[in-house]
Design a protein around this motif. Structure first.
Motif, short mmCIF file in Angstrom:
data_model
loop_
_atom_site.label_atom_id
_atom_site.label_comp_id
_atom_site.label_asym_id
_atom_site.label_seq_id
_atom_site.Cartn_x
_atom_site.Cartn_y
_atom_site.Cartn_z
N GLU A 154 -66.04 40.24 41.19
CA GLU A 154 -65.76 39.36 41.61
C GLU A 154 -66.36 39.05 43.05
OE1 GLU A 154 -61.44 39.59 42.13
OE2 GLU A 154 -60.88 39.18 40.24
N ASN A 155 -67.13 40.16 43.38
CA ASN A 155 -67.98 39.98 44.89
C ASN A 155 -69.34 40.58 44.34
OD1 ASN A 155 -65.97 39.56 46.98
ND2 ASN A 155 -65.23 41.12 45.52
N LYS A 156 -69.88 39.65 43.21
CA LYS A 156 -71.09 39.95 42.78
C LYS A 156 -72.45 40.10 43.65
CE LYS A 156 -70.31 38.06 38.25
NZ LYS A 156 -70.64 36.85 37.31
N VAL A 157 -72.24 39.15 44.69
CA VAL A 157 -73.78 39.01 45.38
C VAL A 157 -73.60 40.17 46.33
CG1 VAL A 157 -75.03 37.70 47.20
CG2 VAL A 157 -73.77 36.78 45.21
N ILE A 158 -72.44 40.44 47.16
CA ILE A 158 -72.45 41.59 47.97
C ILE A 158 -72.61 42.65 47.17
CG2 ILE A 158 -70.76 42.73 49.36
CD1 ILE A 158 -69.51 40.11 50.14
N SER A 159 -71.90 42.96 46.12
CA SER A 159 -72.08 44.33 45.41
C SER A 159 -73.40 44.59 44.87
CB SER A 159 -71.16 44.05 44.19
OG SER A 159 -69.82 44.10 44.54
N SER A 160 -74.25 43.54 44.46
CA SER A 160 -75.71 43.58 44.22
C SER A 160 -76.46 44.01 45.13
CB SER A 160 -76.26 42.27 43.35
OG SER A 160 -77.28 42.33 43.25
N ILE A 161 -76.17 43.54 46.22
CA ILE A 161 -76.96 43.87 47.55
C ILE A 161 -76.74 45.32 47.90
CG2 ILE A 161 -77.37 43.53 49.91
CD1 ILE A 161 -76.76 40.36 49.31
N ILE A 162 -75.66 45.69 48.12
CA ILE A 162 -75.21 46.93 48.53
C ILE A 162 -75.39 48.03 47.55
CG2 ILE A 162 -73.75 48.41 49.49
CD1 ILE A 162 -74.46 46.29 51.44
N ILE A 163 -75.22 47.96 46.19
CA ILE A 163 -75.37 48.98 45.18
C ILE A 163 -76.88 49.24 45.19
CG2 ILE A 163 -75.24 49.43 42.80
CD1 ILE A 163 -72.51 49.56 43.90
N GLU A 164 -77.59 48.20 45.01
CA GLU A 164 -79.00 48.26 45.02
C GLU A 164 -79.64 49.19 46.29
OE1 GLU A 164 -82.32 48.81 43.02
OE2 GLU A 164 -80.60 47.95 42.16
N LEU A 165 -79.08 48.87 47.40
CA LEU A 165 -79.66 49.56 48.50
C LEU A 165 -78.98 50.73 48.74
CD1 LEU A 165 -79.70 46.68 51.31
CD2 LEU A 165 -81.89 47.51 50.05
N THR A 166 -77.70 51.09 48.11
CA THR A 166 -77.04 52.33 48.33
C THR A 166 -77.85 53.42 47.40
OG1 THR A 166 -74.92 51.28 48.80
CG2 THR A 166 -75.02 53.53 47.79
N GLY A 211 -73.37 59.58 38.99
CA GLY A 211 -73.55 58.96 37.74
C GLY A 211 -72.89 57.54 37.35
N THR A 212 -71.74 57.53 37.99
CA THR A 212 -70.78 56.35 37.92
C THR A 212 -71.50 55.32 38.67
OG1 THR A 212 -68.57 57.67 37.70
CG2 THR A 212 -68.55 55.45 38.67
N LEU A 213 -71.97 55.56 39.76
CA LEU A 213 -72.72 54.31 40.92
C LEU A 213 -73.89 53.84 39.76
CD1 LEU A 213 -72.77 52.97 43.43
CD2 LEU A 213 -73.90 54.77 44.19
N SER A 214 -74.56 55.06 39.06
CA SER A 214 -75.92 54.47 38.55
C SER A 214 -75.50 53.78 37.15
CB SER A 214 -76.65 55.81 38.26
OG SER A 214 -76.96 56.50 38.96
N LEU A 215 -74.21 54.06 36.82
CA LEU A 215 -74.01 53.36 35.64
C LEU A 215 -73.76 51.57 36.14
CD1 LEU A 215 -73.35 53.19 32.52
CD2 LEU A 215 -71.11 53.92 33.02
N SER A 262 -76.64 49.98 36.81
CA SER A 262 -77.27 49.30 35.55
C SER A 262 -76.59 47.99 35.06
CB SER A 262 -77.34 50.26 34.56
OG SER A 262 -78.04 49.94 33.32
N TRP A 263 -75.19 48.06 35.04
CA TRP A 263 -74.47 47.21 34.77
C TRP A 263 -74.52 45.75 35.83
CZ3 TRP A 263 -69.24 45.72 37.33
CH2 TRP A 263 -68.28 44.66 36.43
N ILE A 264 -74.96 45.96 36.80
CA ILE A 264 -75.23 44.89 37.95
C ILE A 264 -76.75 44.26 37.27
CG2 ILE A 264 -75.58 43.97 40.18
CD1 ILE A 264 -73.53 45.97 41.02
N LYS A 265 -77.59 45.36 37.18
CA LYS A 265 -78.92 44.77 36.80
C LYS A 265 -78.97 44.21 35.62
CE LYS A 265 -81.35 48.18 39.28
NZ LYS A 265 -82.16 49.54 39.30
#
Length: 191
Positions: free
Chosen positions: A100-112, A155-159, A162-165
């Motif tokens: 539901e917060n795709k843009v914020i999540s995409s930014i933070i997960i990638e940078l995290t 592992g969960t974060l990487s998955l 990948s889901w976001i990408k």
């Protein structure tokens, strides 16, 4: 009924526009190479609008990060010590909040995955996981719980990354089921 202040509404709209532009720029270059001028140009937003709310790009990024961690904290705080029966509900809730917060999540997960934010993200659920393990896997040490938690979380974060990408190529429920299967399989380490 409470009326929404027009300025608050404008600020929210400006933030959404800036977030989307920021996400686009991050696909092209690293965070430290993005300027306020470039972000505002990409967003078609006046620099004055940006500076009404943020000091600089780092301040803007920190605000995004704060929003993301609030989303994840809210999801994780629903976990109780006996969360085993609610595992799918909790994972679904976290994934749904990310979706539901795709843009914020995409930014933070990638940078995290590339920065020091990883430690902060891992710390969110570690204590609750250790409480759970002490009850259900009492023969292991705190260090073993921490190792398992780190392994499983990364592992969960990487998955999730990948889901976001892959543009959320499977639905939240399917991903939650896969994460549950993988985590149950790796929980054998604690037996």
């Amino acid at each position: 009924m409470k009326l929404v202040n027009k300025n608050d509404q404008r600020a929210k709209i400006s933030k959404i526009i800036l977030l989307e532009a920021f996400e686009n720029l991050l696909k092209k270059k690293p965070l430290n190479k993005i300027s306020v001028t470039e972000l505002c140009k990409e967003a078609n937003v006046n620099r004055g609008t940006f500076y009404n709310h943020y000091l600089d790009i780092v301040d803007f990024y920190n605000d995004i990060k704060k929003d993301f961690f609030n989303i994840i904290n809210k999801s994780v705080n629903e976990i109780t010590t006996n969360y085993i029966n609610k595992e799918k509900e909790i994972i679904f809730n976290i994934l749904n909040n990310i979706y539901e917060n795709k843009v914020i999540s995409s930014i933070i997960i990638e940078l995290t995955l590339n920065q020091d934010n990883l430690k902060e993200l891992l710390n969110i659920g570690e204590n609750k996981f250790i409480e759970y393990c002490k009850i259900h896997y009492p023969k292991k040490t705190i260090l073993e719980y921490k190792y398992f938690y780190t392994y499983s979380s990364i592992g969960t974060l990487s998955l999730i990354s990948s889901w976001i990408k892959h543009n959320y190529d499977i639905n939240v429920d399917s991903l939650a089921n896969e994460l549950i299967k993988l985590n149950k399989a790796t929980l054998n380490y604690l037996n």
